[in-house]
Write a protein that holds these residues in place. Structure first.
Motif, short mmCIF file in Angstrom:
data_model
loop_
_atom_site.label_atom_id
_atom_site.label_comp_id
_atom_site.label_asym_id
_atom_site.label_seq_id
_atom_site.Cartn_x
_atom_site.Cartn_y
_atom_site.Cartn_z
N LYS A 38 35.27 49.89 37.40
CA LYS A 38 36.04 49.36 38.52
C LYS A 38 36.72 48.06 38.11
CE LYS A 38 35.47 47.82 43.34
NZ LYS A 38 34.47 47.62 44.44
N VAL A 39 37.98 47.93 38.46
CA VAL A 39 38.71 46.67 38.25
C VAL A 39 39.19 46.18 39.61
CG1 VAL A 39 40.69 45.52 37.21
CG2 VAL A 39 39.43 47.27 35.91
N ILE A 40 38.76 44.98 39.97
CA ILE A 40 39.27 44.32 41.16
C ILE A 40 40.38 43.38 40.70
CG2 ILE A 40 38.75 42.81 43.11
CD1 ILE A 40 35.78 43.64 42.76
N TYR A 41 41.59 43.62 41.15
CA TYR A 41 42.73 42.85 40.65
C TYR A 41 43.39 42.05 41.76
CZ TYR A 41 47.22 41.74 38.47
OH TYR A 41 48.31 41.07 37.97
N ARG A 42 43.63 40.78 41.46
CA ARG A 42 44.38 39.92 42.38
C ARG A 42 45.49 39.21 41.61
NH1 ARG A 42 43.11 39.06 47.54
NH2 ARG A 42 41.12 39.94 48.27
#
Length: 216
Positions: A38-42
């Motif tokens: 999982k990649v949480i990107y902001r």
């Protein structure tokens, strides 16, 4: 399932941004190791987080049942960002230098996730989480250079990530990024290219190392 929290803060997009380019190498290497992860990107330039307000600040020190509706709403936004940090097995931050320091959007994100009694204080909730900062800059502020005294990015982020949040901090520093664009810096282009290549190499190696650690 390993989780990477990826924060970009450059105002420039794509290859026009040194920090985004190097961070992209890191992320690709991480994803190669964790294709089902999982990649949480902001992207803080495209979608800035709210700056801290009186309501969001005060809510952090108030009991849940004592918060006003405005405080509760503001605090819920902070909690979302804090939970993303706490979920991460590794954190990747693009932090280009603007006017000797970090971008205002990255500062806003930090102000939101720093919460005494949770992420900061005696038992920081993200303590020990590895964070890799891509600290790009147009010139050089390394020890021994004429502008070494104006290095406020690494010094500041060491205090925040390392001391306050208790995270395991590592810097990758692509420097002299203005050399190919500024005729006055033409003689520094080889040094820029060496710094760029070294940063890309470090990013890939660091991502692989952390990905393997997260899988262990």
């Amino acid at each position: 399932m390993a989780t990477l929290l990826h924060i970009d803060s450059s105002v420039f997009s794509g290859e026009a941004s040194a920090s985004r380019s190097v961070a992209g190498v890191f992320r690709q290497a991480w994803e190669d190791q964790h294709p089902g992860g999982k990649v949480i990107y902001r992207d803080l330039a495209a979608s800035p987080v709210p700056h801290i307000t009186a309501d969001s600040h005060a809510a952090g020190f108030a009991a849940p049942d004592a918060r006003t509706p405005e405080q509760a709403a503001a605090f819920s936004q902070r909690v979302c960002l804090i939970e993303e940090l706490e979920q991460a097995d590794a954190v990747l931050v693009g932090a280009p230098m603007y006017n000797y320091t970090i971008s205002s959007t990255l500062k806003a994100w930090l102000d939101n996730v720093i919460l005494f009694g949770r992420t900061a204080g005696e038992a920081p909730s993200a303590k020990g989480t590895p964070v890799t900062v891509i600290a790009s800059r147009g010139g050089s502020y390394a020890p021994g250079t004429p502008r070494a005294g104006s290095e406020y990015v690494q010094n500041y982020l060491e205090a925040i990530f390392g001391e306050m949040l208790g995270m395991e901090l590592d810097f990758i520093v692509p420097e002299l990024t203005m050399a190919p664009h500024n005729p006055a810096m033409a003689e520094l282009v080889p040094l820029y290219e060496a710094s760029r290549d070294r940063s890309i190499e470090l990013a890939g190696a660091r991502a692989k190392e952390l990905a393997l650690r997260a899988s262990a």
